[in-house]
Design an enzyme around this catalytic site. Structure first.
Site, short mmCIF file in Angstrom:
data_model
loop_
_atom_site.label_atom_id
_atom_site.label_comp_id
_atom_site.label_asym_id
_atom_site.label_seq_id
_atom_site.Cartn_x
_atom_site.Cartn_y
_atom_site.Cartn_z
CG HIS A 168 -0.38 0.09 2.54
ND1 HIS A 168 -0.02 1.29 3.12
CD2 HIS A 168 -0.08 -0.86 3.45
CE1 HIS A 168 0.48 1.06 4.33
NE2 HIS A 168 0.46 -0.24 4.55
CG ASP A 177 -2.79 4.24 2.71
OD1 ASP A 177 -2.48 3.13 2.23
OD2 ASP A 177 -3.48 4.35 3.75
CG ASP A 195 3.08 0.53 7.65
OD1 ASP A 195 2.65 -0.10 6.66
OD2 ASP A 195 2.36 0.84 8.61
CD GLU A 226 -3.18 -1.25 5.78
OE1 GLU A 226 -3.39 -2.15 6.62
OE2 GLU A 226 -2.50 -0.22 6.06
CD GLU A 227 -1.07 2.47 7.59
OE1 GLU A 227 -1.77 2.09 8.52
OE2 GLU A 227 0.11 2.11 7.44
CG HIS A 262 1.14 2.66 12.49
ND1 HIS A 262 -0.11 2.10 12.72
CD2 HIS A 262 1.46 2.29 11.23
CE1 HIS A 262 -0.50 1.43 11.66
NE2 HIS A 262 0.44 1.53 10.74
#
Length: 461
Positions: A98, A100, A131, A166-167, A432
């Site tokens: 992903h 995003d 990520d 996705e996030e 994150h």
């Protein structure tokens, strides 16, 4: 020259091509990190996601894929898709990632600008470096090393899907699967949004916990009352909520939701307690929770977390008995437990635990089913061999506490496909969180492992 010697020479040559491509990988990642692709227009302009999607179309076209394009998903965001046909009769592999990213949260907590790739102490820092833009760089490096960029083709048919939201968890790609299944249909699905259990330890994530979130509201009075005049006999909603939440764990810290089994045992890689204490940042003298091993508690047993409480903050609070409060409660559930059954058990438990006749309302929020990969097929055998060649170590299997709902959607739609979760996101990446980073050696080794896997999987069929 023996077949074994020839094979070793081919692997050495592939390793050198990957190593030579690492400056290009850093360049790719530098450009990607600079694009603030948070898929929430309330926080960042949607043009940032569009720029990132267009970058992927160009980069993967150059890396040898065809028909690269943006596809709008039902949540309004764009996925990026493409494919390259392999030799006749070759298997099909889907490469997922992903593009995003999570918002940077507190900019002041970052040592360097979050949307600027910065090298420090051998790591590359910036939002999305791991990520999941690090996995994008991994895919590009693997495909280039195999020769697709020079018209050499690939040993398997390759499909590519990069998700754009996705996030945010809005489910656009999950809804796209039944609408355009041809984009996803493959013999093996490489979901590249996880990583190694430890830096330099090749790992396949084979288990994902599901989750169910609820909001519990506790009411006891028609309105707040002065604690000096009425405190004592007046039923305190906040005190009732505290007792309810306390009932979700026992004195040893085990999750104790009535009706849920809390005795599961993990059969994969061990997670030493001292290492977990360091990874989680446990304060000296504070005990870890639960009676099982760390791996049991993380990947094989239900785990409850109180995510937030609505009540008066300390600053500005007054001398009042609270009439109505609420909390957001999250329950992670391991494979073998149905998330809907877990939500019903949690709801029943919260209502039954209410003291003093307090009124309890429970509102269901998001939910996702757990996932367990099937690991006895040719793709996993090829992946284990490729990881061993790339790292010089045997591949281990680990779980992950987070949920990836797409895995269950794909498993339900393509029950014969093998699903493997791999990537560059080892624990030191701090995904994150502020100061997210990636170790470039993981991009290099995982790109080599992916290229070796594509070659080995083609030969195994």
């Amino acid at each position: 020259m023996t077949a074994e010697t020839a094979r070793s020479a081919e692997t050495a040559a592939l390793r050198e091509r990957v190593r030579a491509l690492m400056p290009r990988a850093k360049q790719d990642l530098t450009e990607l990190v600079a694009m603030r692709s948070v898929a929430d227009p309330r926080q960042f302009p949607p043009e940032e996601c569009a720029r990132t999607a267009d970058f992927l179309v160009r980069a993967f076209t150059e890396a040898g894929l065809g028909d690269m394009r943006r596809v709008t998903t039902p949540d309004g965001t764009d996925a990026v898709v493409g494919h390259a046909p392999g030799p006749a009769g070759s298997p099909t592999v889907l490469l997922y990632c992903h593009y995003d990213v999570q918002p940077p949260l507190d900019d002041d907590a970052w040592t360097t600008p979050p949307f600027e790739l910065t090298e420090r102490d051998g790591r590359w820092y910036g939002r999305g470096t791991a990520d999941c833009k690090g996995n994008i760089a991994m895919h590009l490096t693997a495909l280039r090393a195999l020769g697709g960029a020079h018209g050499g083709g690939f040993p398997v048919t390759v499909k590519f899907v990069a998700e754009g939201s996705e996030e945010q968890g809005t489910g656009g790609l999950e809804e796209l699967v039944p609408r355009q299944p041809d984009l996803f249909d493959a013999d093996c699905l490489l979901i590249c949004d996880t990583g190694n259990f430890a830096l330099g330890l090749p790992t396949a994530t084979t288990s994902l916990r599901g989750l169910t979130n609820v909001v519990v509201t506790v009411s006891t009075l028609k309105g707040e009352m002065h604690s000096g005049m009425f405190g004592g006999p007046a039923p305190d909603a906040l005190a009732a909520l505290v007792r309810i939440l306390d009932s979700l764990r026992d004195e040893k810290g085990d999750t104790t939701v009535t009706g849920l089994d809390g005795d599961g045992v993990w059969d994969g890689v061990d997670y030493p307690a001292d290492r977990f204490r360091a990874d989680v940042g446990a304060l000296e003298g504070v005990s870890l929770l639960g009676t099982g091993s760390v791996a049991d508690e993380l990947w094989a047993r239900p785990a409850v977390t109180v995510l937030g409480i609505d009540c008066p903050p300390v600053v500005g609070s007054s001398a009042a008995v609270q009439a109505k409060v609420r909390a957001r409660v999250s329950l992670r559930v391991p494979p073998g437990v149905d998330a809907d059954d877990a939500r019903r058990a949690l709801t029943d438990h919260l209502v039954a635990a209410a003291p003093w006749g307090a009124r309890v309302e429970v509102e269901a929020e998001s939910a996702g089913q757990p996932f367990r990969a099937r690991t006895d097929g040719p793709a996993y055998r090829a992946l284990a061999a490729a990881m061993r060649e790339a790292y010089g170590k045997d591949m281990v299997e680990s779980g992950q506490g987070g949920s990836i709902p797409l895995c269950n959607v794909l498993a339900g739609r393509f029950p014969d496909a093998e699903i493997a979760l791999i990537g560059v996101e080892e624990p030191g990446c701090l995904i994150h969180a502020p100061n997210e980073s990636v170790d470039p050696s993981e991009i290099e080794n995982m790109a080599l492992a992916e290229a070796l896997f594509l070659r080995a999987y083609a030969e195994s069929r």
